[in-house]
Design a protein around this motif. Structure first.
Motif, mmCIF file in Angstrom:
data_model
loop_
_atom_site.group_PDB
_atom_site.id
_atom_site.type_symbol
_atom_site.label_atom_id
_atom_site.label_comp_id
_atom_site.label_asym_id
_atom_site.label_seq_id
_atom_site.Cartn_x
_atom_site.Cartn_y
_atom_site.Cartn_z
ATOM 1 N N ASP A 42 -8.894 0.537 2.131
ATOM 2 C CA ASP A 42 -7.510 0.393 2.577
ATOM 3 C C ASP A 42 -6.997 -1.011 2.279
ATOM 4 N N VAL A 43 -5.696 -1.116 2.087
ATOM 5 C CA VAL A 43 -5.056 -2.403 1.866
ATOM 6 C C VAL A 43 -5.113 -3.220 3.151
ATOM 7 N N THR A 44 -5.598 -4.461 3.029
ATOM 8 C CA THR A 44 -5.693 -5.354 4.192
ATOM 9 C C THR A 44 -4.817 -6.590 4.030
ATOM 10 N N GLY A 45 -4.164 -6.723 2.882
ATOM 11 C CA GLY A 45 -3.293 -7.863 2.691
ATOM 12 C C GLY A 45 -2.407 -7.666 1.484
ATOM 13 N N GLY A 106 6.137 1.654 4.270
ATOM 14 C CA GLY A 106 5.281 2.137 5.345
ATOM 15 C C GLY A 106 3.933 2.593 4.845
ATOM 16 N N ASP A 107 3.906 3.692 4.121
ATOM 17 C CA ASP A 107 2.626 4.186 3.596
ATOM 18 C C ASP A 107 2.270 3.559 2.256
ATOM 19 N N ARG A 108 3.241 2.780 1.687
ATOM 20 C CA ARG A 108 3.004 2.224 0.359
ATOM 21 C C ARG A 108 3.918 1.027 0.129
ATOM 22 N N ASP A 114 13.915 -2.372 -13.309
ATOM 23 C CA ASP A 114 15.055 -1.454 -13.370
ATOM 24 C C ASP A 114 14.663 -0.096 -13.919
ATOM 25 N N GLU A 115 13.540 -0.042 -14.644
ATOM 26 C CA GLU A 115 13.150 1.194 -15.311
ATOM 27 C C GLU A 115 12.115 2.005 -14.548
ATOM 28 N N PHE A 116 11.163 1.318 -13.895
ATOM 29 C CA PHE A 116 10.022 2.014 -13.311
ATOM 30 C C PHE A 116 9.636 1.387 -11.976
ATOM 31 N N THR A 117 8.930 2.191 -11.194
ATOM 32 C CA THR A 117 8.395 1.725 -9.921
ATOM 33 C C THR A 117 6.914 2.054 -9.852
ATOM 34 N N LEU A 118 6.107 1.035 -9.572
ATOM 35 C CA LEU A 118 4.678 1.231 -9.338
ATOM 36 C C LEU A 118 4.462 1.313 -7.835
ATOM 37 N N ARG A 119 3.943 2.437 -7.396
ATOM 38 C CA ARG A 119 3.636 2.616 -5.978
ATOM 39 C C ARG A 119 2.188 2.214 -5.719
ATOM 40 N N ALA A 120 1.994 1.411 -4.690
ATOM 41 C CA ALA A 120 0.649 1.026 -4.259
ATOM 42 C C ALA A 120 0.440 1.585 -2.851
ATOM 43 N N LYS A 122 -1.399 2.568 0.603
ATOM 44 C CA LYS A 122 -2.193 1.645 1.413
ATOM 45 C C LYS A 122 -3.520 2.213 1.889
ATOM 46 N N LYS A 123 -3.580 3.484 2.209
ATOM 47 C CA LYS A 123 -4.769 4.029 2.864
ATOM 48 C C LYS A 123 -5.263 5.269 2.133
ATOM 49 N N PRO A 124 -6.202 5.074 1.183
ATOM 50 C CA PRO A 124 -6.698 3.801 0.659
ATOM 51 C C PRO A 124 -5.777 3.292 -0.444
ATOM 52 N N LEU A 125 -6.130 2.149 -1.038
ATOM 53 C CA LEU A 125 -5.337 1.599 -2.130
ATOM 54 C C LEU A 125 -5.406 2.554 -3.321
ATOM 55 N N ARG A 126 -4.241 3.000 -3.726
ATOM 56 C CA ARG A 126 -4.153 3.962 -4.837
ATOM 57 C C ARG A 126 -2.805 3.754 -5.507
ATOM 58 N N PHE A 127 -2.794 3.769 -6.841
ATOM 59 C CA PHE A 127 -1.568 3.476 -7.590
ATOM 60 C C PHE A 127 -0.955 4.745 -8.175
#
Length: 1018
Positions: A42-45, A106-108, A114-120, A122-127
Motif C-alpha cells: 500500500d502507498v504510505t507516502g 481518495g482511492d488513488r 492535458d492528454e492523459f492521466t496516470l492513476r496511482a 493506493k491499496k495496493p500501489l497499482r498504476f
C-alpha cells in the motif's frame, strides 16, 4: 565446412549452455527453488516535485517522471534507492518537461497532462493510464513485483489487444505476439526463433508502448494477463501513449524521440554492398587486398550496381594497400568498408585512408550489451570525426538506441528456401521497434544456390539496405557468378532498386523525422484490418506505403495466399488491378518475377537507367511512375547524398500532386511543385519523364501547351518531349517526357479524356492465367495453354500472343466469336523453342488484345514454361543425362565422382564397401536431382551408400520420387553400412527425383553415392 564467425558464436553459446547446465533446474536442490515474488504494498507516502512524483510503499519507493504530454517514466526501487545502469547511453536529453497537475481522489492519486492521466491506486500501489476522455489505455492487473534478481509488471490484456516489437525476432514480429512469449536478449542464435538485435520495447494495438530502460535481458509474455520481466531488482520503464488513427506510428515516434531517431544512410549505403576476405583467405586461396578491385570490375562489366565493399571480412583477415584499394573502388563508383574484428583503435587512420563503412564484430557484445552499443556509436562517430561522410555501421547484435548509428544485420545464415521464408517477417517486424534498417546477407554466407540467390535478391531490393557476402559458401556470391538466366535477372532487380533510390531515400529521410522505417508490416498501415495481424499477412510486407512485396520462398513458380488489404492494388508487371481486401490463391511467379503490387494513387519518383547514383548528371531526368486514383501526393527528398550538410538544412523537397477520378473516365493532372531548399549539386533544371497507368488513351496531353503525340516507341525515345500511349504495356500506359524545366517553378501535365488506373471501366478488364507445369522440347513444336476470362462485359475480337525469347517461334491464336462476361475460354498458342534453348524454366509473357465495353484493351500475364531435353533411350547412365535441376548440400553434385569441394569435377573415384564404380553420382546431403524421363523408362537400378572416403561416419537416407510420389526409400545408412541395391519400377513416370537426406541433424560426412545409377528405357 563452417565459418569462424559461426564457430565463435557457437563457442559462446556452448559456454552459456554449460553454465546453464551447471546452474539450471536439472542440478538444483529443493532448497534452491526460486523464492516467491514480493508485490509492492500500500502507498504510505506521496510527494509532488513539479513533473516528478514520488510514492512510498513501505521501504519501496516509486517515482513517476513526465517527459512530454504523452511520455512518462515509472521507476520502482524495492529498497528505496534508485539506480540507472544505462546512464546516458540510451536515453537522449529531452526537452522541457510538460506542465502537470495532480489530485487525490481518495482511492488513488491522479497525475495528469492535458492528454492523459496516470492513476496511482493506493491499496495496493497499482498504476493505470487513461485518456483525457476517461477511456482506459492500460492498467496493471496487480502491482509491480520482484524477486532477488527479477522485476515483473503485470498488465490486464484487452479483449482484442495485439502486441508487437521486442526488436529483431527471427521468423516473427510482423504479426501479433498475442498468446506468445518473446525473449529480449542477445542469444547468438541467428536462426529461426533467435532474437539478435533485441530491443526492450513493445507496442500495443491499444495505442501505447513500453520501453524498459535497462541493459538486463527480459521475457515478455503476452498472455492473459501480460507479464513483462527483466533480470534485475529494479524497475524502470518509459510509457508512450499514441493518439489518432496512426497511434502505432505515433508511439514509435515517441520512443525514437527518447532513444534517437534512425540515422540517414549515405546513398551508397542504400545500394547493395559486397563483403569478402581478400588477404590470406583460407577458403579461397592466397589473395591480396587489391584483388577486391577485380571483383569490383565484375560489377562494372556486368552493368550491376554496387555501392561499397568490405575487403577484410573474415576472422584472421587483415588488409594492405588501403589507400590504393579505396581509390580503386572510388574509381569504380564504390566505397571502401572494413570489418572491425580487432576493435576500432585504428579507425581514424583507416577512415583517412578511405574507409566509409564499418561492420562490427559479433564478439563486441559485452556483458550487459553496453559494449555493443558503445561500439556502434564510437564507430559511427569515428567515420564522421575523420571525414565529411556520414557514419555508416553494421552490427549483428545490438540493443535499444542502435537505430541512431547503424544497420542491424541478422547474422551468419544459410542460402536455403527456409531461411528466405522466416526472414520475411523478421525485418518488417523490427520496424515496430524503431529499427529502420534491418537486413540479412543475400543467400546467406553458407550453402546457397543459383535459384535461392536470385529469389532472395529480388525481395531484398525492397529493403533499405542489404549486402552479399562470400568466404564460406561453395562459391563466390556476387550476383554475376551463376551465369544465365540468373545474371540477367539479378541485374534487372539491382537496377530496379537503383532506379527506386529517390523513393527509398525519401523514406529514409522520413524515418529521421518519424522513427518509422520504410519496411513495414501490413498492420502498421492497416491497423483496423483483422487479417493484417495474423498469419494471412506473415510472409509479405510493405516497402513504404505504396509497394506490397510477397516473396517466393519455395522452389516453385507460383506464390500462394497473397493477402491484399483494402484499396486498389496493381500488379507491377502486368497492370492487373485487384480490389482489396482479397487473397490471391495462386500467383504465377516464374523465376524472374517477384510478386509485387502497387497501391493505387501512388506517385513514385525514380532515377531511370543508371548503374550508380554517381551516374547522375545535371541533365539527368527525374521520372515519376504514377497510378492515378483520386487526389494523392508524394514528397521527394533530395540532398548531396554523401556529406552531413543536410543536418544544417542543405536539402530540398519537391511535391508531386496527382488529381484523378476515383474510378472510371476523366482527366488526370500531375502538378510538380517547385523544389524548395538547396544543396550542393542541386539541379537548377532537369527533364521529367512520366509513366501514367491509366488503361485508357487520352485525347490530348498538355504542358502549358499541347505536347506532340508520338506514334511509336522509337519516335518517343528520339523526341525531346512529347507523349505516346502504349496499349500493350501493362494494360495501357501513357508515356510523357518533357524538355528540361526549371526546378524552382511548378508545372502541370494534364491528360484529357483518360481515366483512373484500370481504365474507363476497370471491371470490364479481362484476366489471363495459365495452367502450371507446362513443358516443351527444345526445337520441337508445342503448345502453351492460356485461359482468358472476361470481366463484367463481353469480349470480342480477342487474340492471344506469346512474347518469346530470341530464336523461338510462336503463332498468335485468334479467339473465335464472343466470350460472355465472366466466362473463361482456353486458348492453345503454338510455340517452338529454339533448337539450342537451354533446358530450364523459361519465362514467357502472354498478351491478349480484345474489345470490351466499347474500348480496345490489352492484358498480359507472365508464365513459366519448362524446356525439356529429349527423354533417355535404351540403357542410360544417370550421370550422362541433362538434369532438370540439382541442389546439393556442399558444392555441386558430381558426375562419375564422389562429392568434392566447391568446384565441379573435383571429387574422387566413387567407392562403396571397397568396390569402385566408373559411373554414378556423388552427392552431399541434403541433395535433390530432377531428371526428365518423359514416360519412356521402366526402371532405375543403382547401388547406394556413403562413400568409403568418409571412413565410417555420416548418416543419410536415399529416396526415389516419381511425378511427386515417393516410389522407394532406403533405411538409414551410415558410412559403416553395407551397400544397398536399388531396383525401382518407373513405368509411365515423366519426372524422377533422386534425393539424399540427412537423418541425424549433422551433415558432417554425408557423402551419398548413387553408384552405377542407370535408367532402363524404351
Amino acid at each position: 565446412m563452417q565459418s569462424t564467425t559461426r564457430i565463435r558464436a557457437a563457442a559462446v553459446a556452448v559456454a552459456l549452455g554449460l553454465f546453464a547446465a551447471l546452474a539450471g533446474p536439472g542440478n538444483a536442490r529443493a532448497e534452491d527453488a526460486p523464492p516467491e515474488a514480493t508485490t509492492v504494498g500500500d502507498v504510505t507516502g506521496f510527494r509532488a516535485e513539479g513533473p516528478v512524483y514520488r510514492l512510498s510503499a513501505g521501504p519501496a519507493e516509486a517515482r513517476v517522471s513526465f517527459v512530454s504530454e504523452e511520455t512518462f517514466r515509472i521507476e520502482l526501487a524495492p529498497d528505496g534507492r534508485f539506480t540507472d545502469p544505462t546512464g546516458d547511453d540510451i536515453v537522449l536529453p529531452q526537452g522541457k518537461a510538460p506542465r502537470t497537475r495532480w489530485k487525490d481522489r481518495g482511492d488513488r492519486y491522479e497525475l495528469s497532462t492535458d492528454e492523459f492521466t496516470l492513476r496511482a491506486y493506493k491499496k495496493p500501489l497499482r498504476f493505470a493510464l487513461h485518456r483525457a476522455d476517461g477511456s482506459r489505455v492500460w492498467s496493471e492487473a496487480k502491482g509491480l513485483s520482484w524477486t532477488g534478481d527479477t522485476t515483473v509488471q503485470t498488465l490486464a490484456r484487452g479483449a482484442g489487444e495485439q502486441f508487437y516489437g521486442a526488436g529483431m525476432q527471427n521468423g516473427r514480429g510482423n504479426t501479433s505476439y498475442r498468446d506468445k512469449t518473446v525473449q529480449v536478449a542477445v542469444d547468438y542464435n541467428w536462426n529461426d526463433g533467435g532474437h539478435p538485435n533485441s530491443v526492450p520495447f513493445y507496442l500495443s494495438s491499444a495505442g501505447y508502448g513500453v520501453f524498459r530502460n535497462t541493459y538486463a535481458p527480459g521475457t515478455y509474455a503476452f498472455t492473459d494477463p501480460v507479464t513483462t520481466s527483466a533480470k534485475e531488482q529494479r524497475f524502470d520503464a518509459y510509457y508512450f501513449a499514441g493518439t489518432g488513427a496512426d497511434a502505432a506510428k505515433d508511439v514509435i515516434g515517441q520512443y525514437t524521440d527518447l532513444t534517437g531517431k534512425p540515422f540517414l544512410p549515405p546513398v551508397y549505403g542504400m545500394e547493395v554492398g559486397d563483403a569478402d576476405c581478400y588477404l590470406h583467405n583460407a577458403n579461397r586461396g592466397e589473395r591480396r587486398t587489391l584483388d577486391a578491385l577485380k571483383v569490383a570490375d565484375g560489377y562494372v562489366e556486368n552493368d550491376m550496381p554496387n555501392g561499397w565493399m568490405l575487403v577484410n571480412d573474415g576472422y584472421g583477415c587483415g588488409y594492405e594497400d588501403l589507400e590504393e584499394t579505396a581509390q580503386g573502388l572510388k574509381d569504380r563508383k564504390m566505397e571502401l568498408g572494413l570489418w572491425t574484428e580487432d576493435g576500432i583503435e585504428d579507425l581514424a587512420a583507416q577512415v583517412k585512408a578511405g574507409q566509409r563503412v564499418a561492420k562490427l564484430d559479433v564478439a563486441w557484445v559485452g556483458e550487459g550489451y553496453k559494449f555493443a552499443l558503445d561500439g556502434c556509436k564510437d564507430a559511427y562517430k569515428g567515420i564522421e570525426d575523420n571525414s565529411d561522410a556520414r557514419g555508416f555501421t553494421w552490427a549483428p547484435e545490438s540493443w535499444a538506441g542502435a537505430q541512431r548509428c547503424g544497420v542491424q544485420w541478422s547474422g551468419d545464415q544459410y542460402g536455403t528456401w527456409e531461411y528466405i521464408r522466416w526472414q520475411i517477417p523478421t525485418y518488417a517486424g523490427a520496424t515496430m521497434s524503431g529499427l529502420a534498417y534491418t537486413t540479412g546477407d543475400i543467400d546467406g554466407i553458407f550453402g546457397g544456390s543459383a535459384k535461392t540467390y536470385t529469389r532472395d535478391l529480388q525481395w531484398k531490393m525492397f529493403l533499405g539496405t542489404t549486402m552479399t557476402m562470400d568466404g564460406w559458401a561453395p562459391m563466390d556470391k556476387q550476383p554475376f557468378r551463376y551465369g544465365e538466366p540468373y545474371t540477367s535477372i539479378n541485374r534487372d532487380y539491382l537496377k530496379l532498386k537503383e532506379s527506386l533510390l529517390p523513393y527509398q531515400y525519401s523514406y529514409a529521410h522520413e524515418a529521421t523525422k518519424t522513427g518509422v522505417g520504410m519496411v513495414r508490416p501490413l498492420v502498421l498501415e492497416y491497423p483496423d484490418d483483422p487479417e493484417a495481424s495474423t498469419e494471412a499477412a506473415k510472409y509479405e510486407f510493405l516497402s513504404g506505403e505504396h509497394f506490397l512485396v510477397a516473396p517466393v520462398y519455395q522452389d516453385t513458380t507460383e506464390r500462394r495466399d497473397i493477402y491484399l488489404p483494402k484499396g486498389t492494388w496493381i500488379d507491377y508487371w502486368s497492370g492487373r488491378t485487384y480490389e482489396g481486401p482479397t487473397t490471391i490463391d495462386s500467383y504465377s511467379a516464374p523465376l524472374d518475377t517477384l510478386p509485387l503490387f502497387v497501391k493505387a494513387g501512388a506517385a513514385v519518383p525514380m532515377w531511370p537507367g543508371i548503374r550508380s547514383y554517381r551516374d547522375r548528371t545535371p541533365s539527368s531526368p527525374l521520372a515519376w511512375d504514377i497510378y492515378p486514383q483520386g487526389n494523392t501526393s508524394f514528397t521527394l527528398y533530395e540532398d548531396d547524398g554523401v556529406t552531413r550538410q543536410h543536418r544544417d538544412g542543405k536539402y530540398a523537397t519537391q511535391r508531386a500532386d496527382v488529381r484523378a477520378p476515383v474510378r472510371g473516365a476523366g482527366d488526370v493532372k500531375v502538378t510538380i511543385n517547385e523544389s524548395r531548399g538547396s544543396f550542393t549539386g542541386k539541379q537548377s533544371k532537369r527533364p521529367y519523364e512520366f509513366t501514367l497507368h491509366t488503361g485508357s488513351e487520352p485525347g490530348s496531353v498538355r504542358l502549358d501547351r499541347t505536347l506532340p503525340r508520338l506514334t511509336s516507341e522509337v519516335a518517343y525515345k528520339a523526341a525531346q518531349q512529347g507523349w505516346w500511349y502504349d496499349r500493350d504495356d501493362r494494360g495501357g500506359v501513357v508515356h510523357v517526357k518533357t524538355a528540361p524545366l526549371r526546378t524552382d517553378r511548378k508545372f502541370t501535365v494534364k491528360l484529357s479524356g483518360t481515366s483512373a488506373v484500370g481504365g474507363k471501366k476497370a471491371s470490364a478488364a479481362a484476366v489471363l492465367s495459365a495452367p502450371a507445369g507446362q513443358e516443351a522440347g527444345a526445337g520441337t513444336p508445342g503448345q502453351v495453354q492460356v485461359d482468358i476470362t472476361a470481366g463484367s462485359a463481353d469480349l470480342t475480337d480477342a487474340s492471344v500472343t506469346l512474347q518469346v525469347p530470341a530464336g523461338w517461334k510462336s503463332t498468335p491464336a485468334k479467339v473465335p466469336g464472343r466470350i460472355p462476361a465472366g466466362a473463361t475460354r482456353r486458348v492453345a498458342v503454338e510455340v517452338t523453342p529454339a533448337k539450342d534453348a537451354e533446358v530450364r524454366e523459361t519465362r514467357l509473357t502472354a498478351l491478349a488484345r480484345y474489345r470490351a465495353a466499347g474500348d480496345a484493351r490489352t492484358t498480359e500475364q507472365r508464365l513459366a514454361l519448362s524446356v525439356l531435353p529429349p527423354p533417355p533411350t535404351g540403357q542410360a547412365w544417370a550421370s550422362d543425362l541433362v538434369w532438370l535441376s540439382e541442389t546439393n548440400g556442399y558444392g555441386p553434385a558430381e558426375r562419375d565422382r564422389s562429392n568434392g569441394e566447391s568446384g565441379a569435377a573435383d571429387g574422387r573415384t566413387l567407392t562403396l564397401a571397397g568396390t569402385t564404380y566408373e559411373k554414378g553420382i556423388g552427392t552431399h546431403a541434403d541433395s535433390d536431382i530432377a531428371i526428365h524421363l518423359g514416360g519412356r523408362c521402366t526402371a532405375l537400378t543403382a547401388d547406394v551408400g556413403i562413400d568409403d572416403e568418409i571412413n565410417g561416419y555420416g548418416e543419410v537416407a536415399f529416396s526415389v520420387e516419381g511425378d511427386g510420389k515417393t516410389l522407394w526409400t532406403s533405411p538409414k545408412l551410415t558410412g559403416a553400412s553395407a551397400t544397398v541395391p536399388v531396383d525401382v519400377k518407373l513405368d509411365g513416370v515423366r519426372q524422377v527425383r533422386l534425393k539424399v537426406t540427412d537423418t541425424n541433424g549433422s551433415k558432417t560426412g554425408d557423402h551419398g553415392d548413387w553408384a552405377a545409377a542407370k535408367f532402363h528405357c524404351a
